[in-house]
Scaffold this motif. Structure first.
Motif, short mmCIF file in Angstrom:
data_model
loop_
_atom_site.label_atom_id
_atom_site.label_comp_id
_atom_site.label_asym_id
_atom_site.label_seq_id
_atom_site.Cartn_x
_atom_site.Cartn_y
_atom_site.Cartn_z
N ASN A 163 0.83 -1.21 0.00
CA ASN A 163 0.00 0.00 0.00
C ASN A 163 0.86 1.25 0.00
N THR A 166 2.39 1.63 -3.56
CA THR A 166 1.38 2.06 -4.53
C THR A 166 1.05 3.54 -4.33
N ASP A 170 1.60 6.66 -7.01
CA ASP A 170 0.48 7.52 -7.40
C ASP A 170 0.78 8.98 -7.09
N THR A 187 4.56 3.51 -12.69
CA THR A 187 4.28 2.12 -12.31
C THR A 187 5.21 1.68 -11.20
N ASP A 205 -0.66 -7.79 -5.84
CA ASP A 205 -1.14 -6.49 -5.34
C ASP A 205 -0.85 -5.36 -6.33
N GLY A 206 -0.86 -5.68 -7.63
CA GLY A 206 -0.64 -4.67 -8.65
C GLY A 206 0.81 -4.26 -8.83
N ILE A 207 1.75 -5.00 -8.25
CA ILE A 207 3.17 -4.65 -8.31
C ILE A 207 3.95 -5.86 -8.83
#
Length: 256
Positions: A163, A166, A170, A187, A205-207
């Motif tokens: 978290n 990410t 962002d 990214t 987890d998107g990574i």
């Protein structure tokens, strides 16, 4: 407990020892066993190849087997060096990026602060996109794997780590986009130093997670954008202004 890691903190015998000291002691303890195994492998190879071919060939193959075994153990010891020294791997990743992507036209910013979100170890800007690279080193026995699209290390989820990473990416994207005056996607990726990865690279987890060289290869082969050389320079300049070093913001240059 049977099967528990010798590196975990619940081992009372090693309480108070640094990773370097514990690993060095364990490595020394295993030296006789490694030498004994190496001698057995070399001896068996000498006998087998000597009988099948001739004595000279047997000696040559025995020496090759002993050398290969030495090299494998050296690689294992060297792979844990970042973790043993209490580091996260930034210096190693910096060197690799300088000798790979930077020589191919990518731009890399090192140790840039993302206000209120910590530090970006490396920000890589290239033809295929912009990546925020984070480095982490885990002990050699750590099991690192994805399950159900989430990251697990030794059976535990890593929500805090993913978290934070990410949110950092962002925030960096928002700051760079504001200065560049065009949308810029950043990214997040994680370079894994040490540990045991179920497979590499993998996404959780998107990574994307991978050892340094494999992560560099993945970034070059998996574009998320199509940036021209001029766009790469413009994004890099915007990132320099948007992401400070040591907490200092650099004002954008005045328009000519």
């Amino acid at each position: 407990m049977i099967g528990s890691s010798i590196y975990l903190r619940d081992r009372a015998a090693f309480t108070g020892g640094s990773p370097q000291a514990v690993y060095a002691e364990l490595w020394q303890r295993g030296r006789k066993g490694r030498l004994r195994t190496r001698a057995i492998l070399a001896g068996a190879t000498l006998i087998l190849c000597g009988l099948l071919v001739n004595a000279v060939f047997g000696i040559a193959m025995a020496a090759a087997v002993a050398s290969a075994d030495t090299f494998v153990h050296w690689r294992l010891y060297n792979a844990s060096s970042v973790w043993r020294r209490g580091l996260r791997g930034e210096e190693r990743m910096n060197r690799l990026l300088r000798h790979t992507l930077e020589r191919r036209g990518y731009r890399v910013l090192y140790e840039r602060a993302v206000p209120e979100h910590g530090q970006a170890d490396e920000l890589v800007v290239g033809p295929g996109g912009v990546w925020l690279v984070h480095n982490e080193a885990w002990h050699p026995d750590a099991e690192i794997s994805p399950h159900g699209g989430r990251l697990f290390i030794d059976g535990r989820t890593q929500s805090k780590l993913v978290n934070a990473l990410t949110a950092r990416a962002d925030a960096a994207a928002g700051l760079i986009s504001r200065v560049a005056e065009v949308p810029v996607k950043v990214t997040p990726v994680l370079a894994v130093h040490g540990g045991k990865l179920a497979r590499t690279p993998f996404a959780a987890d998107g990574i994307v997670f991978a050892p340094p060289l494999k992560l560099i290869r993945w970034m070059s082969r998996n574009p998320s954008a199509d940036h021209s050389p001029d766009e790469i320079e413009a994004i890099t300049r915007a990132a320099v202004h948007a992401l400070p070093i040591g907490g200092r913001l650099t004002p954008p240059a005045a328009a000519a």
